[in-house]
Structure formats: structure tokens, C-alpha cells
Scaffold this motif. Sequence first.
Motif, PDB file in Angstrom:
ATOM      1  N   PHE A 178       0.817  -1.211   0.000  1.00  0.00           N
ATOM      2  CA  PHE A 178       0.000   0.000   0.000  1.00  0.00           C
ATOM      3  C   PHE A 178       0.855   1.267   0.000  1.00  0.00           C
ATOM      4  CE2 PHE A 178      -2.810  -3.227   1.658  1.00  0.00           C
ATOM      5  CZ  PHE A 178      -4.033  -2.925   1.071  1.00  0.00           C
ATOM      6  N   ALA A 179       0.531   2.173  -0.928  1.00  0.00           N
ATOM      7  CA  ALA A 179       1.127   3.508  -0.913  1.00  0.00           C
ATOM      8  C   ALA A 179       0.281   4.396  -0.007  1.00  0.00           C
ATOM      9  CB  ALA A 179       1.160   4.086  -2.326  1.00  0.00           C
ATOM     10  N   VAL A 180       0.934   5.196   0.822  1.00  0.00           N
ATOM     11  CA  VAL A 180       0.231   6.042   1.790  1.00  0.00           C
ATOM     12  C   VAL A 180      -0.104   7.394   1.160  1.00  0.00           C
ATOM     13  CG1 VAL A 180       0.374   7.212   4.017  1.00  0.00           C
ATOM     14  CG2 VAL A 180       1.361   4.925   3.738  1.00  0.00           C
ATOM     15  N   LEU A 181      -1.374   7.784   1.235  1.00  0.00           N
ATOM     16  CA  LEU A 181      -1.813   9.119   0.820  1.00  0.00           C
ATOM     17  C   LEU A 181      -2.172   9.895   2.081  1.00  0.00           C
ATOM     18  CD1 LEU A 181      -4.183   8.261  -2.194  1.00  0.00           C
ATOM     19  CD2 LEU A 181      -1.693   8.447  -2.162  1.00  0.00           C
ATOM     20  N   ARG A 182      -1.625  11.098   2.228  1.00  0.00           N
ATOM     21  CA  ARG A 182      -1.871  11.882   3.430  1.00  0.00           C
ATOM     22  C   ARG A 182      -3.187  12.642   3.353  1.00  0.00           C
ATOM     23  NH1 ARG A 182       1.535  13.118   7.498  1.00  0.00           N
ATOM     24  NH2 ARG A 182      -0.474  13.728   8.372  1.00  0.00           N
ATOM     25  N   SER A 183      -3.928  12.587   4.444  1.00  0.00           N
ATOM     26  CA  SER A 183      -5.118  13.408   4.596  1.00  0.00           C
ATOM     27  C   SER A 183      -4.687  14.872   4.670  1.00  0.00           C
ATOM     28  CB  SER A 183      -5.854  12.998   5.876  1.00  0.00           C
ATOM     29  OG  SER A 183      -6.930  13.846   6.140  1.00  0.00           O
ATOM     30  N   LEU A 184      -5.445  15.771   4.047  1.00  0.00           N
ATOM     31  CA  LEU A 184      -5.059  17.182   3.981  1.00  0.00           C
ATOM     32  C   LEU A 184      -6.124  18.053   4.640  1.00  0.00           C
ATOM     33  CD1 LEU A 184      -3.778  17.182   0.298  1.00  0.00           C
ATOM     34  CD2 LEU A 184      -2.388  17.177   2.373  1.00  0.00           C
ATOM     35  N   SER A 185      -5.680  19.060   5.374  1.00  0.00           N
ATOM     36  CA  SER A 185      -6.614  19.922   6.097  1.00  0.00           C
ATOM     37  C   SER A 185      -6.222  21.383   5.932  1.00  0.00           C
ATOM     38  CB  SER A 185      -6.639  19.548   7.584  1.00  0.00           C
ATOM     39  OG  SER A 185      -5.340  19.671   8.142  1.00  0.00           O
ATOM     40  N   GLU A 186      -7.105  22.266   6.361  1.00  0.00           N
ATOM     41  CA  GLU A 186      -6.844  23.702   6.334  1.00  0.00           C
ATOM     42  C   GLU A 186      -7.715  24.379   7.384  1.00  0.00           C
ATOM     43  OE1 GLU A 186      -7.751  24.918   2.386  1.00  0.00           O
ATOM     44  OE2 GLU A 186      -9.870  24.394   2.523  1.00  0.00           O
ATOM     45  N   GLU A 187      -7.269  25.534   7.838  1.00  0.00           N
ATOM     46  CA  GLU A 187      -8.026  26.262   8.853  1.00  0.00           C
ATOM     47  C   GLU A 187      -9.152  27.046   8.205  1.00  0.00           C
ATOM     48  OE1 GLU A 187      -7.351  29.515  12.487  1.00  0.00           O
ATOM     49  OE2 GLU A 187      -5.630  28.635  11.424  1.00  0.00           O
ATOM     50  N   GLY A 188     -10.353  26.909   8.768  1.00  0.00           N
ATOM     51  CA  GLY A 188     -11.500  27.631   8.251  1.00  0.00           C
ATOM     52  C   GLY A 188     -11.595  29.030   8.822  1.00  0.00           C
ATOM     53  N   GLU A 189     -12.529  29.819   8.303  1.00  0.00           N
ATOM     54  CA  GLU A 189     -12.711  31.192   8.777  1.00  0.00           C
ATOM     55  C   GLU A 189     -13.134  31.241  10.238  1.00  0.00           C
ATOM     56  OE1 GLU A 189     -15.475  33.055   6.183  1.00  0.00           O
ATOM     57  OE2 GLU A 189     -14.135  33.041   4.437  1.00  0.00           O
ATOM     58  N   ASP A 190     -13.767  30.155  10.715  1.00  0.00           N
ATOM     59  CA  ASP A 190     -14.214  30.109  12.109  1.00  0.00           C
ATOM     60  C   ASP A 190     -13.133  29.584  13.047  1.00  0.00           C
ATOM     61  OD1 ASP A 190     -14.132  27.531  11.230  1.00  0.00           O
ATOM     62  OD2 ASP A 190     -16.234  27.063  11.661  1.00  0.00           O
ATOM     63  N   GLY A 191     -11.947  29.303  12.498  1.00  0.00           N
ATOM     64  CA  GLY A 191     -10.850  28.813  13.323  1.00  0.00           C
ATOM     65  C   GLY A 191     -10.786  27.302  13.448  1.00  0.00           C
ATOM     66  N   ASN A 192     -11.808  26.596  12.954  1.00  0.00           N
ATOM     67  CA  ASN A 192     -11.795  25.135  12.998  1.00  0.00           C
ATOM     68  C   ASN A 192     -10.855  24.574  11.933  1.00  0.00           C
ATOM     69  OD1 ASN A 192     -13.732  24.639  15.093  1.00  0.00           O
ATOM     70  ND2 ASN A 192     -15.356  25.235  13.665  1.00  0.00           N
ATOM     71  N   ILE A 193     -10.309  23.400  12.208  1.00  0.00           N
ATOM     72  CA  ILE A 193      -9.470  22.719  11.227  1.00  0.00           C
ATOM     73  C   ILE A 193     -10.360  21.774  10.422  1.00  0.00           C
ATOM     74  CG2 ILE A 193      -7.448  21.275  10.845  1.00  0.00           C
ATOM     75  CD1 ILE A 193      -6.861  24.036  12.024  1.00  0.00           C
TER      76      ILE A 193
END
Length: 305
Positions: A178-193
Motif C-alpha cells: 500500500f502507498a500512503v496518501l496523506r489526509s489534507l486539512s486547512e483552517e477555516g474562517e471560524d478557526g476550525n481545522i
Amino acid sequence: MNHRRVGVSHIPSYALYLLAGVLCVYFLFVLARAFKESIIIQKRDRINIVYYGRETELISIGLTDGVHYIVSFSQNNKVSVPGGYGRYNVGALGKLAALEKTPDLIGKTFSSMISAHVDYYILPKEPEVYSGEDTDSPMFSQKSAISQMFSGSFVTNAHIFDKLYIAFLLSQRRQKDFAVLRSLSEEGEDGNINFSERRFLKKFKGFFYHQSLRQEEKEVQIVYHRYSAATTLSRVIEGQGVRVVDLADGSISEGRKKCVLTAEDTTGKTIHYLARMFNCDVQKGSPEASDIKLVMGTELTEQWK
């Protein structure tokens, strides 16, 4: 006083044989239908499976290209849940699905997240609210993956033949495959990830394609009456390798319960794949803007809005 002895009536033997015959025919019918709808017959290029729980992972098995992926998800990221539910932490999705008695929410939510169709989901019957970050070294446990598939403590949309076939596929795989794919995130306008569908799609576009659908080169037009549902559906369809060329606002989709696929050629792989994926009716016709026209009904709209 004379007492008349009443004998106990018995069901005639021929009636028992008839009942047994009817039950056997029904059982064989159910098995035949499950086999017909199984991935053994459908011959897909890729299978995507979400294992939801304390460690939530996506396992993607390439049946034709031999390329397999594993993705770990942060339980603390917020995600958009199709169906008008708003945003929830990944770790709370199981509780939401249990409260709504709609386990399909898991499949649809992760389909939206990775912009590709999730074929099967497996989650605990009594999920907790989980927390924890993702990892760049997710573990594939062959024994756990197979046992959860058959355990009565877990819920899955896989039928018996699907389970057997998936178990066979998993038994042939090891961590190194299995090749690993990283989950990607970003900070929203409300400060939540938030989990970032946009970034994930940009980085991994094409990874989940079905090459047979891509090679058929059919173009799809989606006719909708709710734009948000159409855009989500469009991402998922394109994630399979099918090009969506137009989103058209049309009253034709209002009041229609089921979605309808229209094409001149109703025998191709793409139209049959879409019909199975979204439970659409298929009719012969001449779409003007594409090879296939998908008219969203109220059911499909409510599921993906």
C-alpha cells in the motif's frame, strides 16, 4: 357422560414439502440477486473501502493496475456531511449515522471527501465519538480488516459474496503493498481545522480513476434543481474517470423521485456504472450537450445536497 376424544390435527406432508420448496426458491433467488449485484460480476477496476472507528482509514485496491492506497484520517477534522447535515468532526460521523439510522452517511461523506465513490463502509454498530490525529504511517492489519467484515459487531453495506471476494483480496495484500496518501486539512474562517476536499482533489486527482470508464471517454451532463448537490455529485463522478461537461439548472428534475440517465447507447460501461452507483433508471434518448444526461431526482438531491 361420553367424552369425545379430539385428535390433534397435523399439517399434511405435501404442504410441508410445498413450504420448504417455496423457501428454497426464495433463498436461491436472494442469493442469485446478491451474486448478480456483487463486484465479482461487475468487474470494477478499483474498490474503495472505508474502515470507520477508533482509527479511520480508507483502503483502495486496484484490481487492474495493481496499485493500492491507504489513507488515514484525523478524527478532529471537520467535514461537510452530504444530506444537509452541516459540518461534523470525522470522529462524530459514526454517532450521527447511528442516530439517523443511516449508515450510508459514512459512504457518502467519505465519497465527498476524496472526490471518488466509496464502494463499501464498515463501522461499529455502537460507535463512540472518537478523537485523534491522522498518521503518515497508517497500519494495514489483514486479520482485523477481514474479521470486521464478518463480525456481528460491525455494520457494512457489503453482501455475502462481496465480503468473500473482499476477504480474498485482503488476504493477498501486505503492508508493503500500500502507498500512503496523506489526509489534507486547512483552517477555516471560524478557526476550525477542516478536511480540505479542494487540496485532496488537487493533489490526488486521478488516483482513484477506473481506467475502463476513462477509456470509454463518455461525457456527462447533470441536470439539477439544487446546485450544491450537483457540484458534489460532479466531483465524485469525475473522481471515477468520467468527465462532467455541464451542470444545467432545470425544472425537469423537480418532482421526479428517481434519477434518470439518458443516452443513445445504453449498453456502455459508464452508463451502467452510474446507474448502479446512484440507483438511476436508464432510458434511450438523444442528449444534446453530452453522451449521457443525468437528471437528478428528489432522492438523489436530498442525499447529496
